[in-house]
Design a protein around this motif. Structure first.
Motif, PDB file in Angstrom:
ATOM      1  N   ALA A 187      20.393  40.368  -5.238  1.00  0.00           N
ATOM      2  CA  ALA A 187      20.970  39.019  -5.383  1.00  0.00           C
ATOM      3  C   ALA A 187      22.274  38.913  -4.599  1.00  0.00           C
ATOM      4  CB  ALA A 187      21.199  38.698  -6.864  1.00  0.00           C
ATOM      5  N   ILE A 188      23.094  39.952  -4.676  1.00  0.00           N
ATOM      6  CA  ILE A 188      24.367  39.932  -3.935  1.00  0.00           C
ATOM      7  C   ILE A 188      24.093  39.983  -2.421  1.00  0.00           C
ATOM      8  CG2 ILE A 188      26.543  41.156  -3.488  1.00  0.00           C
ATOM      9  CD1 ILE A 188      26.649  40.078  -6.253  1.00  0.00           C
ATOM     10  N   GLU A 189      23.099  40.781  -2.029  1.00  0.00           N
ATOM     11  CA  GLU A 189      22.777  40.858  -0.593  1.00  0.00           C
ATOM     12  C   GLU A 189      22.294  39.507  -0.062  1.00  0.00           C
ATOM     13  OE1 GLU A 189      20.146  44.105   0.236  1.00  0.00           O
ATOM     14  OE2 GLU A 189      21.559  45.592  -0.533  1.00  0.00           O
ATOM     15  N   ASP A 190      21.460  38.815  -0.850  1.00  0.00           N
ATOM     16  CA  ASP A 190      21.023  37.471  -0.447  1.00  0.00           C
ATOM     17  C   ASP A 190      22.226  36.560  -0.289  1.00  0.00           C
ATOM     18  OD1 ASP A 190      18.392  38.149  -0.453  1.00  0.00           O
ATOM     19  OD2 ASP A 190      17.933  37.292  -2.428  1.00  0.00           O
ATOM     20  N   LEU A 191      23.121  36.683  -1.244  1.00  0.00           N
ATOM     21  CA  LEU A 191      24.319  35.850  -1.229  1.00  0.00           C
ATOM     22  C   LEU A 191      25.169  36.137   0.013  1.00  0.00           C
ATOM     23  CD1 LEU A 191      26.331  33.940  -2.471  1.00  0.00           C
ATOM     24  CD2 LEU A 191      27.010  35.747  -4.051  1.00  0.00           C
ATOM     25  N   ILE A 192      25.339  37.411   0.344  1.00  0.00           N
ATOM     26  CA  ILE A 192      26.123  37.776   1.531  1.00  0.00           C
ATOM     27  C   ILE A 192      25.502  37.140   2.776  1.00  0.00           C
ATOM     28  CG2 ILE A 192      26.749  39.719   3.042  1.00  0.00           C
ATOM     29  CD1 ILE A 192      27.041  41.400   0.440  1.00  0.00           C
ATOM     30  N   ASN A 193      24.181  37.159   2.810  1.00  0.00           N
ATOM     31  CA  ASN A 193      23.465  36.564   3.941  1.00  0.00           C
ATOM     32  C   ASN A 193      23.761  35.062   4.063  1.00  0.00           C
ATOM     33  OD1 ASN A 193      21.791  37.139   6.094  1.00  0.00           O
ATOM     34  ND2 ASN A 193      20.008  36.307   5.008  1.00  0.00           N
TER      35      ASN A 193
END
Ligand SMILES: Nc1ncnc2c1ncn2[C@@H]1O[C@H](COP(=O)(O)OP(=O)(O)OP(=O)(O)O)[C@@H](O)[C@H]1O
Ligand SMILES: [Mg+2]
Length: 259
Positions: A187-193
């Motif tokens: 979820a955090i990686e998606d957000l960073i993207n």
């Protein structure tokens, strides 16, 4: 607004100990840059120099320049508090204020900067920041409940909401997923993207897959030995760092043959 960072020949000290030596790096606006390297090589130390957090540590000082869209953050007369509102930071352990409500946690950074804000504007900012952090749907019915009542992954997204509420130009993240489970991590990686559409993002990570997944550019730092300063060994497109690095040390590190 997203801005670029250019670092020129930076040395970073803890009193007499030179922890990081001679780093020059150009970080593009609206991109994600990963810092990787073994424990103790100075990734966190260097990251903290990018928003003048290093100097809050007793004996902490730097030599060299850090330019935000061309303006030196270390020029005389620059207010470090202003710098920290332009360049926000998310830490390894989610650190919301536990007894403060979710809503007030989002607004905490804004209030810290001494900004007065009308209730209706505050409501709009809370919603926008929580939406930006992909947390709105999960918390919109309990904004007045304490931040401590959220899961670890939600707390980390709350901290990201608090950071973006200040409308920074750059977001620094020091191992933001290391305390999170795999689902929250994704979820955090998606957000960073998504964040890189609006912000310049720099992330320290020990997770090679994560660096490969989220970053456009990767910087590999290393130390020659205990007590020696950390150095930037290689900096390039992430694909190149992982598939065809120029330095043997980089190759060894990214392929797990290290130490
Ligand atoms: N507050 C401090 N005072 C003195 N030395 C410090 C301080 N913080 C870090 N150091 C030293 O600076 C060097 C770099 O540490 P740093 O925390 O930046 O490494 P790192 O690459 O982030 O490591 P890790 O991957 O374990 O987080 C180390 O030798 C460390 O012991
Ligand atoms: Mg660190």
């Amino acid at each position: 607004m997203s801005k670029r960072i250019d670092v020129n020949d930076l040395n970073v000290y803890y009193s007499k100990f030179r922890a990081v030596e001679g780093v020059s790096i150009n970080i593009e606006a609206k991109s994600v840059t990963a810092f990787i390297g073994p424990s103790g090589c100075g990734k966190s130390t260097f990251l903290r120099t990018l928003n003048r957090m290093h100097e809050v540590i007793p004996g902490g000082r730097v030599e060299g320049e850090v330019l935000l869209d061309g303006d030196n953050l270390y020029a005389p007369g620059v207010d470090p508090v202003t710098v920290r509102s332009q360049i926000g930071m998310v830490f390894q352990r989610p650190n919301p204020f536990p007894t403060m409500s979710i809503r007030d946690n989002v607004l905490a950074g804004v209030k810290l900067n001494g900004k007065k804000i009308a209730k209706s504007d505050a409501d709009a900012l809370v919603e926008k920041s929580l939406r930006g952090a992909n947390l709105w749907n999960e918390v919109k019915d309990r904004l007045d409940k304490p931040g401590a009542g959220l899961s670890g992954g939600q707390q980390q997204r709350l901290c990201i909401a608090r950071t973006i509420a200040v409308k920074p130009d750059v977001i620094l993240m020091d191992e933001p997923c290391s305390a999170l489970d795999p689902i929250s991590t994704l979820a955090i990686e998606d957000l960073i993207n998504e964040l890189k559409n609006d912000y310049t993002v720099v992330i320290v990570t020990h997770n090679m897959q994560q660096a490969a997944r989220v970053s456009d550019k990767t910087a590999f730092f290393n130390i020659a030995g205990t007590g020696k300063p950390g150095k930037l060994i290689e900096y390039n497109d992430t694909a190149t760092i992982f598939s065809n690095p120029a330095e043997q040390a980089t190759e060894d590190y990214v392929s797990g043959r290290f130490g």
